[in-house]
Write a protein that holds these residues in place. Sequence first.
Motif, PDB file in Angstrom:
ATOM      1  N   HIS A  74       0.839  -1.200   0.000  1.00 13.69           N
ATOM      2  CA  HIS A  74       0.000   0.000   0.000  1.00 13.69           C
ATOM      3  C   HIS A  74       0.878   1.256   0.000  1.00 13.69           C
ATOM      4  CE1 HIS A  74      -2.644   3.176   1.383  1.00 13.69           C
ATOM      5  NE2 HIS A  74      -2.097   3.183   2.587  1.00 13.69           N
ATOM      6  N   SER A  75       1.873   1.294   0.870  1.00 13.34           N
ATOM      7  CA  SER A  75       2.746   2.461   0.960  1.00 13.34           C
ATOM      8  C   SER A  75       3.541   2.664  -0.324  1.00 13.34           C
ATOM      9  CB  SER A  75       3.694   2.313   2.156  1.00 13.34           C
ATOM     10  OG  SER A  75       2.971   2.262   3.368  1.00 13.34           O
ATOM     11  N   SER A  76       3.977   1.576  -0.928  1.00 14.65           N
ATOM     12  CA  SER A  76       4.709   1.664  -2.193  1.00 14.65           C
ATOM     13  C   SER A  76       3.816   2.243  -3.288  1.00 14.65           C
ATOM     14  CB  SER A  76       5.237   0.290  -2.599  1.00 14.65           C
ATOM     15  OG  SER A  76       6.127  -0.227  -1.625  1.00 14.65           O
ATOM     16  N   ARG A  77       2.578   1.798  -3.334  1.00 14.82           N
ATOM     17  CA  ARG A  77       1.641   2.340  -4.323  1.00 14.82           C
ATOM     18  C   ARG A  77       1.384   3.816  -4.069  1.00 14.82           C
ATOM     19  NH1 ARG A  77      -1.081  -2.523  -3.085  1.00 14.82           N
ATOM     20  NH2 ARG A  77      -2.681  -1.350  -1.969  1.00 14.82           N
ATOM     21  N   VAL A  78       1.293   4.196  -2.801  1.00  9.85           N
ATOM     22  CA  VAL A  78       1.075   5.606  -2.460  1.00  9.85           C
ATOM     23  C   VAL A  78       2.170   6.470  -3.066  1.00  9.85           C
ATOM     24  CG1 VAL A  78       1.158   7.262  -0.535  1.00  9.85           C
ATOM     25  CG2 VAL A  78      -0.313   5.233  -0.396  1.00  9.85           C
ATOM     26  N   TYR A  79       3.407   5.979  -3.018  1.00 13.71           N
ATOM     27  CA  TYR A  79       4.500   6.751  -3.625  1.00 13.71           C
ATOM     28  C   TYR A  79       4.266   6.949  -5.119  1.00 13.71           C
ATOM     29  CZ  TYR A  79       8.858   7.910  -5.868  1.00 13.71           C
ATOM     30  OH  TYR A  79       9.793   8.513  -6.672  1.00 13.71           O
ATOM     31  N   TYR A  80       3.945   5.878  -5.816  1.00 13.73           N
ATOM     32  CA  TYR A  80       3.754   5.999  -7.262  1.00 13.73           C
ATOM     33  C   TYR A  80       2.562   6.884  -7.603  1.00 13.73           C
ATOM     34  CZ  TYR A  80       7.389   2.649  -8.414  1.00 13.73           C
ATOM     35  OH  TYR A  80       8.610   2.036  -8.580  1.00 13.73           O
ATOM     36  N   LEU A  99      -0.566  14.876   8.516  1.00 13.71           N
ATOM     37  CA  LEU A  99      -1.800  15.404   7.947  1.00 13.71           C
ATOM     38  C   LEU A  99      -2.442  14.500   6.897  1.00 13.71           C
ATOM     39  CD1 LEU A  99      -1.026  19.227   7.484  1.00 13.71           C
ATOM     40  CD2 LEU A  99      -2.358  18.129   9.296  1.00 13.71           C
ATOM     41  N   HIS A 100      -1.912  13.302   6.699  1.00 16.52           N
ATOM     42  CA  HIS A 100      -2.382  12.542   5.533  1.00 16.52           C
ATOM     43  C   HIS A 100      -3.819  12.022   5.669  1.00 16.52           C
ATOM     44  CE1 HIS A 100      -1.215   8.750   7.693  1.00 16.52           C
ATOM     45  NE2 HIS A 100      -2.124   8.205   6.911  1.00 16.52           N
ATOM     46  N   THR A 101      -4.407  12.083   6.863  1.00 18.49           N
ATOM     47  CA  THR A 101      -5.815  11.713   7.019  1.00 18.49           C
ATOM     48  C   THR A 101      -6.682  12.936   7.315  1.00 18.49           C
ATOM     49  OG1 THR A 101      -5.557  11.257   9.386  1.00 18.49           O
ATOM     50  CG2 THR A 101      -5.237   9.403   7.857  1.00 18.49           C
ATOM     51  N   THR A 102      -6.160  14.121   7.063  1.00 18.64           N
ATOM     52  CA  THR A 102      -6.886  15.362   7.332  1.00 18.64           C
ATOM     53  C   THR A 102      -7.305  16.000   6.013  1.00 18.64           C
ATOM     54  OG1 THR A 102      -5.579  15.718   9.343  1.00 18.64           O
ATOM     55  CG2 THR A 102      -6.803  17.599   8.490  1.00 18.64           C
ATOM     56  N   PRO A 103      -8.534  15.776   5.574  1.00 15.78           N
ATOM     57  CA  PRO A 103      -8.954  16.273   4.255  1.00 15.78           C
ATOM     58  C   PRO A 103      -8.988  17.797   4.189  1.00 15.78           C
ATOM     59  CG  PRO A 103     -10.491  14.615   5.120  1.00 15.78           C
ATOM     60  CD  PRO A 103      -9.602  15.022   6.244  1.00 15.78           C
ATOM     61  N   GLY A 104      -8.751  18.311   2.995  1.00 16.83           N
ATOM     62  CA  GLY A 104      -8.972  19.715   2.726  1.00 16.83           C
ATOM     63  C   GLY A 104      -7.829  20.658   3.002  1.00 16.83           C
ATOM     64  N   ILE A 105      -6.755  20.176   3.640  1.00 12.72           N
ATOM     65  CA  ILE A 105      -5.637  21.053   3.989  1.00 12.72           C
ATOM     66  C   ILE A 105      -4.367  20.726   3.205  1.00 12.72           C
ATOM     67  CG2 ILE A 105      -4.085  21.780   5.857  1.00 12.72           C
ATOM     68  CD1 ILE A 105      -6.434  21.535   7.768  1.00 12.72           C
ATOM     69  N   PRO A 106      -3.948  19.455   3.131  1.00 15.25           N
ATOM     70  CA  PRO A 106      -2.651  19.147   2.499  1.00 15.25           C
ATOM     71  C   PRO A 106      -2.491  19.683   1.085  1.00 15.25           C
ATOM     72  CG  PRO A 106      -3.420  17.248   3.724  1.00 15.25           C
ATOM     73  CD  PRO A 106      -4.545  18.231   3.717  1.00 15.25           C
ATOM     74  N   GLN A 107      -3.563  19.724   0.283  1.00 13.37           N
ATOM     75  CA  GLN A 107      -3.413  20.148  -1.103  1.00 13.37           C
ATOM     76  C   GLN A 107      -3.007  21.612  -1.242  1.00 13.37           C
ATOM     77  OE1 GLN A 107      -6.336  19.109   0.265  1.00 13.37           O
ATOM     78  NE2 GLN A 107      -8.117  20.103  -0.703  1.00 13.37           N
ATOM     79  N   MET A 154      -5.879   8.213  -3.398  1.00 18.38           N
ATOM     80  CA  MET A 154      -6.067   7.384  -4.584  1.00 18.38           C
ATOM     81  C   MET A 154      -6.111   5.906  -4.204  1.00 18.38           C
ATOM     82  SD  MET A 154      -6.330   6.419  -7.672  1.00 18.38           S
ATOM     83  CE  MET A 154      -5.761   5.171  -8.853  1.00 18.38           C
ATOM     84  N   ASP A 155      -5.178   5.461  -3.374  1.00 13.40           N
ATOM     85  CA  ASP A 155      -5.076   4.031  -3.100  1.00 13.40           C
ATOM     86  C   ASP A 155      -6.199   3.521  -2.211  1.00 13.40           C
ATOM     87  OD1 ASP A 155      -3.242   1.853  -3.885  1.00 13.40           O
ATOM     88  OD2 ASP A 155      -3.136   1.511  -1.726  1.00 13.40           O
ATOM     89  N   VAL A 156      -6.643   4.335  -1.257  1.00  9.71           N
ATOM     90  CA  VAL A 156      -7.660   3.877  -0.307  1.00  9.71           C
ATOM     91  C   VAL A 156      -9.069   4.233  -0.772  1.00  9.71           C
ATOM     92  CG1 VAL A 156      -8.501   4.069   2.065  1.00  9.71           C
ATOM     93  CG2 VAL A 156      -6.041   3.993   1.628  1.00  9.71           C
ATOM     94  N   LEU A 157      -9.227   5.445  -1.285  1.00  8.67           N
ATOM     95  CA  LEU A 157     -10.569   5.935  -1.615  1.00  8.67           C
ATOM     96  C   LEU A 157     -10.856   5.979  -3.111  1.00  8.67           C
ATOM     97  CD1 LEU A 157     -10.628   8.932   0.888  1.00  8.67           C
ATOM     98  CD2 LEU A 157     -11.657   6.684   1.204  1.00  8.67           C
ATOM     99  N   GLY A 158      -9.820   5.826  -3.931  1.00 11.58           N
ATOM    100  CA  GLY A 158     -10.021   5.903  -5.370  1.00 11.58           C
ATOM    101  C   GLY A 158     -10.258   7.307  -5.877  1.00 11.58           C
ATOM    102  N   LEU A 159      -9.895   8.330  -5.078  1.00 13.57           N
ATOM    103  CA  LEU A 159     -10.070   9.707  -5.541  1.00 13.57           C
ATOM    104  C   LEU A 159      -9.129   9.968  -6.712  1.00 13.57           C
ATOM    105  CD1 LEU A 159     -10.425  11.758  -2.229  1.00 13.57           C
ATOM    106  CD2 LEU A 159     -12.149  10.489  -3.526  1.00 13.57           C
ATOM    107  N   PHE A 173      -8.778  -5.948  -0.444  1.00 14.36           N
ATOM    108  CA  PHE A 173      -7.969  -4.835   0.055  1.00 14.36           C
ATOM    109  C   PHE A 173      -8.774  -3.855   0.897  1.00 14.36           C
ATOM    110  CE2 PHE A 173      -6.488  -0.435  -0.453  1.00 14.36           C
ATOM    111  CZ  PHE A 173      -5.285  -0.533   0.233  1.00 14.36           C
ATOM    112  N   LYS A 174      -9.957  -3.502   0.453  1.00 11.40           N
ATOM    113  CA  LYS A 174     -10.727  -2.493   1.180  1.00 11.40           C
ATOM    114  C   LYS A 174     -10.994  -2.926   2.617  1.00 11.40           C
ATOM    115  CE  LYS A 174     -12.989  -0.717  -2.982  1.00 11.40           C
ATOM    116  NZ  LYS A 174     -14.272  -0.532  -3.703  1.00 11.40           N
ATOM    117  N   GLU A 175     -11.455  -4.152   2.788  1.00  8.67           N
ATOM    118  CA  GLU A 175     -11.720  -4.639   4.139  1.00  8.67           C
ATOM    119  C   GLU A 175     -10.426  -4.884   4.905  1.00  8.67           C
ATOM    120  OE1 GLU A 175     -14.575  -4.764   5.730  1.00  8.67           O
ATOM    121  OE2 GLU A 175     -15.477  -3.885   3.935  1.00  8.67           O
TER     122      GLU A 175
END
Length: 211
Positions: free
Chosen positions: A32-38, A109-117, A132-137, A160-162
């Motif tokens: 999961h973490s590796s995919r997050v990087y890509y 901050l990676h679970t805090t929506p609306g601020i990191p961007q 992207m990896d967890v929520l498919g955004l 994966f989701k569960e």
Amino acid sequence: MTIAGLGIPDSKLAEEITELVRDTEPPLLFHHSSRVYYWGALAGKRRGLRFDPELLYAGAMFHDMGLTDQYSSPNERFEVDGANAVRDFLRSHGIAQQDIDTVWTAIALHTTPGIPQHMHAVVALVTAGVEMDVLGLAYADYSDAEREAVVRAHPRSPRFKEDIIQAFYDGMKHRPETTFGTVNDDVLADKDPRFARDNFCSIIRGSAWAG
């Protein structure tokens, strides 16, 4: 693996990060973490952002370290535990404090929506990768070839989701109070029927202040 000209940084620091995380996290979180990087790196390229790949890699790979027994504390948010872990690791490798602070913030901050961007590119892209990896955004913003290549190199488990929800729960169930006011509150409520959410308004009304 290189996708659209992007790959894991070819450096001793990145190699040591890979070894540490692979030896510490279960395969579910490592991949999961590796995919997050890509996902984050691809998003950065698509948005035309300038970022240090090593710092992004450190943020992506350490972002869930606070869920592991080795780095979990009894009373901090798991995000803070991961941020503290990367801080100590980068400091031991002589990384500049300003860069350490950036990666610390990205993980915290990676679970805090609306601020990191709205922040430093590394902060924004770690969150973009997680979302992207967890929520498919922003799923449609990645090409079929990009998605297939990333998942081929770092497979998603059949459930994966569960599985990722369970991993979050397992890493936080001993410190439920730390989830107050975060999306992690939802994980505990979903997995544990005995979990009682704190209520911000009730806390205000119950405070020592009169009025």
